[in-house]
Design a protein around this motif. Sequence first.
Motif, PDB file in Angstrom:
ATOM      1  N   GLU A   1       6.323   3.015  -1.865  1.00  0.00           N
ATOM      2  CA  GLU A   1       5.781   4.378  -1.865  1.00  0.00           C
ATOM      3  C   GLU A   1       4.471   4.458  -1.089  1.00  0.00           C
ATOM      4  O   GLU A   1       4.185   5.476  -0.466  1.00  0.00           O
ATOM      5  CB  GLU A   1       5.594   4.905  -3.283  1.00  0.00           C
TER       6      GLU A   1
ATOM      7  N   ASN B   1       5.241   5.241   2.304  1.00  0.00           N
ATOM      8  CA  ASN B   1       5.950   6.502   2.483  1.00  0.00           C
ATOM      9  C   ASN B   1       5.030   7.494   3.189  1.00  0.00           C
ATOM     10  O   ASN B   1       3.954   7.815   2.688  1.00  0.00           O
ATOM     11  CB  ASN B   1       6.380   7.045   1.120  1.00  0.00           C
TER      12      ASN B   1
ATOM     13  N   LEU C   1       7.194   8.233  -7.886  1.00  0.00           N
ATOM     14  CA  LEU C   1       8.323   7.297  -7.848  1.00  0.00           C
ATOM     15  C   LEU C   1       9.650   8.033  -8.029  1.00  0.00           C
ATOM     16  O   LEU C   1      10.632   7.704  -7.358  1.00  0.00           O
ATOM     17  CB  LEU C   1       8.161   6.222  -8.915  1.00  0.00           C
TER      18      LEU C   1
ATOM     19  N   GLY D   1      10.301   9.839  -4.736  1.00  0.00           N
ATOM     20  CA  GLY D   1      10.311   9.029  -3.524  1.00  0.00           C
ATOM     21  C   GLY D   1      11.513   8.102  -3.417  1.00  0.00           C
ATOM     22  O   GLY D   1      12.463   8.187  -4.186  1.00  0.00           O
TER      23      GLY D   1
ATOM     24  N   GLY E   1      10.997   4.623  -3.163  1.00  0.00           N
ATOM     25  CA  GLY E   1      10.564   3.265  -3.489  1.00  0.00           C
ATOM     26  C   GLY E   1      11.509   2.515  -4.405  1.00  0.00           C
ATOM     27  O   GLY E   1      11.808   1.341  -4.183  1.00  0.00           O
TER      28      GLY E   1
END
Length: 104
Positions: free
Chosen positions: A22, A25, A54, A57, A59
């Motif tokens: 992340e 990101n 999280l 995203g 990740g």
Amino acid sequence: ILKKPAFSDLKDCIINSHIIYEMNNTNIDNKILFDMIKRKFKLEGDLERVKKLLDDGLGVLKSRNLALDHLIECLKILENDFFKKSNTKDQLIKSIIFMFNRNF
């Protein structure tokens, strides 16, 4: 097998691969995430905010894909003729697959 509580890594301020992905990101403000990490998620709302990052995203998905890549490599090695067929080998393969498929 006991599983650890959700986000216990973050509560213990352990930065896992989900967070690292992340941080890379480009769709989020990395400074906000970095600041939360620096203060060890101590401010009220930090854990909830990082959980939302999280959830929104990629990740977790990227971490799972990395784990899958490693699982595939392990299985390839274990399927090699070097390792003779045995109950131990079969149980190891089942354990690897179980650990990957567990709900985390």
